[in-house]
Design an enzyme around this catalytic site. Structure first.
Site, PDB file in Angstrom:
ATOM      1  N   HIS A   7      -7.815  -5.457   7.876  1.00  0.00           N
ATOM      2  CA  HIS A   7      -7.427  -4.304   8.853  1.00  0.00           C
ATOM      3  C   HIS A   7      -7.618  -4.775  10.243  1.00  0.00           C
ATOM      4  CE1 HIS A   7      -6.240  -0.281   9.353  1.00  0.00           C
ATOM      5  NE2 HIS A   7      -6.853  -0.442  10.451  1.00  0.00           N
TER       6      HIS A   7
ATOM      7  N   HIS B 114       1.080  -1.217  -0.009  1.00  0.00           N
ATOM      8  CA  HIS B 114       0.145   0.022   0.052  1.00  0.00           C
ATOM      9  C   HIS B 114       1.001   1.232   0.036  1.00  0.00           C
ATOM     10  CE1 HIS B 114      -3.873   1.815   1.634  1.00  0.00           C
ATOM     11  NE2 HIS B 114      -3.108   2.875   1.094  1.00  0.00           N
TER      12      HIS B 114
ATOM     13  N   GLU C 161      -2.505  -1.676  -2.855  1.00  0.00           N
ATOM     14  CA  GLU C 161      -3.919  -0.953  -2.468  1.00  0.00           C
ATOM     15  C   GLU C 161      -3.211   0.486  -2.361  1.00  0.00           C
ATOM     16  OE1 GLU C 161      -4.967  -3.861   1.145  1.00  0.00           O
ATOM     17  OE2 GLU C 161      -3.952  -2.243   1.589  1.00  0.00           O
TER      18      GLU C 161
END
Length: 239
Positions: free
Chosen positions: A192, A44, A71
């Site tokens: 997450h 990410h 991401e």
């Protein structure tokens, strides 16, 4: 079929960036994650490049043998990164540049036009699109409406409520979102704050879960258990 594990290596890059040089070597870590059983590698990159750098992406793509998932917020810079490197999956996350970590998903109804254009471009490049959403049925349906192939359910709130001793309340919105995803024909990812304490219950209760992306907790556990052992521990929670 068991849920696939994609290891997010952002925190490994954060350690590397604390010093000059290339220790730990991200390419080697990515190869090892796959060798130790991970079915994918996630990164990410953020605009300040505080962990994964844009220059890391082609190097990681070159050694990837499983699934490569990038991401990020679909800014022009992010889209150029995707165009140049063509990962298997792009996960769209609405994080602003100043956030410490992603803490909410897209309102796919409000941002339908924007996401529709972005998704169409990614699909044209042959990249599977997953949209990061809170476990809200309307947002899941909205992801389907803009042309995405998957949604990734934000599990930060699940982890907090689970940790307070209310597992059934924690997972209920996710189970419902999963039902809606299956109904409209969307693949389902999640991520997450998933960890060794809350992952098995989540995977058991959320039907059709194809993939979880886990970084912070897994890398922290690897400090104690070693990377190879830790990946196998997480895979057993998903079996």
């Amino acid at each position: 079929m068991s849920t696939r594990l994609s290891v997010n290596i952002n925190k490994v890059a954060l350690i590397r960036n604390a010093r000059e040089g290339n220790l730990p070597n991200l390419q080697e870590v990515a190869r090892d994650c796959e060798r130790f059983g991970a079915e994918g590698v996630t990164v990410h990159p953020r605009p300040d490049q505080r962990h994964i750098r844009y220059s890391d992406i082609p190097l990681l793509k070159a050694v990837n043998t499983t699934e490569f998932n990038i991401e990020g917020n679909p800014t022009p810079e992010f889209m150029k990164l995707i165009e140049d490197n063509r990962p298997h999956q792009a996960t769209l996350v609405p994080d602003s540049p100043d956030v410490l970590t992603s803490d909410q998903g897209w309102d796919t109804v409000k941002h339908k036009s924007f996401l529709q254009d972005i998704t169409a471009q990614l699909n044209e490049w042959g990249v599977r699109v997953s949209i990061f959403v809170d476990p809200v049925p309307a947002f899941v349906e909205g992801a389907k409406a803009v042309g995405a192939q998957r949604v990734e359910l934000y599990t930060g709130d699940y982890a907090k409520i689970f940790g307070s001793g209310q597992p059934a309340r924690a997972v209920a919105p996710h189970a419902e979102a999963a039902r809606v995803a299956a109904e409209v024909g969307l693949g389902l990812n999640a991520g997450h704050d998933l960890n060794l304490s809350n992952l098995r219950f989540y995977a058991e209760q959320v039907e059709g879960l194809l993939e979880v992306s886990i970084g912070h907790a897994l890398i922290a556990d690897a400090l104690y258990y070693g990377l190879s052992n830790t990946i196998q521990m997480y895979k057993r929670e998903l079996a």
